[in-house]
Design an enzyme around this catalytic site. Structure first.
Site, PDB file in Angstrom:
ATOM      1  N   ARG A 231      45.431  45.349  45.507  1.00 29.73           N
ATOM      2  CA  ARG A 231      44.132  45.597  46.123  1.00 29.73           C
ATOM      3  C   ARG A 231      43.225  46.287  45.119  1.00 29.73           C
ATOM      4  O   ARG A 231      43.678  47.165  44.362  1.00 29.73           O
ATOM      5  CB  ARG A 231      44.275  46.500  47.368  1.00 29.73           C
ATOM      6  CG  ARG A 231      44.835  45.806  48.597  1.00 29.73           C
ATOM      7  CD  ARG A 231      43.865  44.767  49.180  1.00 29.73           C
ATOM      8  NE  ARG A 231      44.374  44.111  50.358  1.00 29.73           N
ATOM      9  CZ  ARG A 231      45.030  42.948  50.390  1.00 29.73           C
ATOM     10  NH1 ARG A 231      45.287  42.306  49.255  1.00 29.73           N
ATOM     11  NH2 ARG A 231      45.422  42.429  51.528  1.00 29.73           N
ATOM     12  N   GLU A 260      35.256  42.794  47.249  1.00 33.71           N
ATOM     13  CA  GLU A 260      35.319  41.321  47.185  1.00 33.71           C
ATOM     14  C   GLU A 260      34.390  40.690  48.220  1.00 33.71           C
ATOM     15  O   GLU A 260      34.260  41.229  49.319  1.00 33.71           O
ATOM     16  CB  GLU A 260      36.766  40.872  47.444  1.00 33.71           C
ATOM     17  CG  GLU A 260      37.693  41.335  46.355  1.00 33.71           C
ATOM     18  CD  GLU A 260      39.159  40.991  46.654  1.00 33.71           C
ATOM     19  OE1 GLU A 260      39.429  40.221  47.576  1.00 33.71           O
ATOM     20  OE2 GLU A 260      40.024  41.513  45.946  1.00 33.71           O
ATOM     21  N   HIS A 278      40.828  36.357  43.554  1.00 38.95           N
ATOM     22  CA  HIS A 278      41.813  36.627  44.618  1.00 38.95           C
ATOM     23  C   HIS A 278      42.496  35.329  45.081  1.00 38.95           C
ATOM     24  O   HIS A 278      42.332  34.896  46.224  1.00 38.95           O
ATOM     25  CB  HIS A 278      41.164  37.358  45.803  1.00 38.95           C
ATOM     26  CG  HIS A 278      42.182  38.064  46.671  1.00 38.95           C
ATOM     27  ND1 HIS A 278      41.899  39.182  47.414  1.00 38.95           N
ATOM     28  CD2 HIS A 278      43.499  37.798  46.903  1.00 38.95           C
ATOM     29  CE1 HIS A 278      42.976  39.567  48.080  1.00 38.95           C
ATOM     30  NE2 HIS A 278      43.953  38.736  47.772  1.00 38.95           N
TER      31      HIS A 278
HETATM   32  C1  8YV Z   1      45.231  36.614  50.844  1.00 36.22           C
HETATM   33  C2  8YV Z   1      46.459  38.839  50.478  1.00 36.22           C
HETATM   34  O1  8YV Z   1      44.236  36.513  49.867  1.00 36.22           O
HETATM   35  O2  8YV Z   1      48.356  38.640  51.847  1.00 36.22           O
HETATM   36  C3  8YV Z   1      47.494  39.370  51.402  1.00 36.22           C
HETATM   37  O3  8YV Z   1      47.466  40.572  51.697  1.00 36.22           O
HETATM   38  O4  8YV Z   1      45.719  39.565  49.898  1.00 36.22           O
HETATM   39  C4  8YV Z   1      46.361  37.372  50.200  1.00 36.22           C
HETATM   40  O5  8YV Z   1      47.535  36.722  50.398  1.00 36.22           O
HETATM   41  C5  8YV Z   1      44.577  37.100  52.039  1.00 36.22           C
HETATM   42  O6  8YV Z   1      45.480  37.399  53.029  1.00 36.22           O
HETATM   43  C6  8YV Z   1      43.576  36.078  52.548  1.00 36.22           C
HETATM   44  O7  8YV Z   1      43.046  36.435  53.760  1.00 36.22           O
END
Ligand code: 8YV
Length: 312
Positions: A231, A260, A278
């Protein structure tokens, strides 16, 4: 009667269709007036389908007093106020494991691309500079370097296996020691000091906010690299930018950012950063598995059965 589920964010059509086929979905992101929307949904909404980035806080939970379950798409639940959910007896689920390999692939891609500068080497060729200016300058080897994993959970372990296959030495820091054959460092600064590449895999949220700032980057030093697939909140982004601009660290590979999808444009000017938008889990197979798990948790709950991947 399908159970009423509020959907926080716009989804790819296949996922929204999967949700629509089993639940009466109400699209919060399309609401012209959020307060009116929530008032209309309050008497019946029993589920919430949430997605990274859309904040699910106590105010939203209180606006939906019949809420029983928040089913998150993604392993990271830092955009959900877990204490508020716990206090209200609301179940929270996420989508772990199914994304481990893809996220670990992304981490290794960032490690390799940051050290070897492959994106810039390709740009050199495409710009005609191979002919005009000669070979692309020499980069830095991956094999033999030490990869420090900050947060050795399931994704961290998948990164460790890949790094070993690349001939890297692996070590780690985690809140608790793991039963894995890697050397353990007691804190992030020591890990950074002992590593050539620090890869951030720890969950986001208030506990890890700006954990990687000047002290950790100083410990990494001018020959060290940082990679973040977790993150953006975990890195002090303005400090990282300054350290990259002033070459106080050698480089960074980033898949995640503080705000983001907005990335400070000064990052685009850097020649020592590799920037992904991302895409850690962004494959058809993995996103399908994540969506299936999000739907399955809702389905199980409304069938009166235990959910599959409960966080709270
Ligand atoms: C995805 C993520 O970009 O699982 C997560 O926590 O950051 C990623 O796999 C995200 O969930 C998309 O909504």
């Amino acid at each position: 009667m399908k159970p009423d589920v509020v959907v926080t964010s716009k989804n790819p059509p296949w996922l929204q269709e999967a949700l629509d086929s089993e639940f009466a979905c109400h699209r919060l992101y399309e609401a012209k007036d959020r307060a009116t929307f929530l008032k209309e949904r309050a008497p019946t909404a029993r589920g919430l389908a949430s997605f990274a980035g859309a904040r699910v806080d106590a105010v939203l939970m209180d606006a939906l007093p019949k809420l029983e379950i928040i089913s998150n798409f993604g392993v990271g639940v830092d955009s959900i106020d877990l204490d508020a959910a716990r206090a209200r007896g609301i179940i929270v689920t996420n989508t772990p494991d199914v994304l481990n390999d893809c996220v670990a692939d992304t981490a290794m891609a960032l490690v390799v691309n940051t050290l070897r500068k492959f994106p810039r080497a390709e740009a050199h060729l495409r710009a005609g500079n191979w002919v005009a200016k000669g070979p692309y300058p020499l980069a830095t080897s991956v094999g033999g370097k030490t990869l420090g994993i900050l947060g050795l959970g399931r994704i961290g372990a998948a990164i460790g296996r890949r790094a070993e296959a690349f001939g890297m030495h692996v070590r780690y820091h985690n809140r608790n020691k793991k039963n894995l054959p890697y050397p353990y460092d007691p804190d992030p600064i020591t890990l950074a000091k002992n590593s050539d590449v620090l890869v951030i895999v720890t969950p986001g949220g208030p506990e890890t906010a700006r954990l990687v700032g000047a002290a950790v980057l100083d410990a990494l030093g001018p020959d060290g690299y940082v990679v973040n697939i977790a993150r953006g909140s975990i890195i002090d982004e303005p400090v990282l930018l300054k350290y990259l601009q002033e070459k106080k660290i050698a480089g960074a590979g980033l898949d995640v950012y503080a705000d983001e999808p907005r990335v400070p444009p000064a990052f685009f000017e850097l020649d020592n950063a590799v920037l992904f938008p991302h895409v850690g889990s962004a494959t058809i197979e993995t996103r399908t598995a994540m969506g299936n798990l999000q739907v399955e948790n809702l389905r199980l709950h409304f069938a009166g059965k235990p959910v599959k991947t409960r966080v709270v």
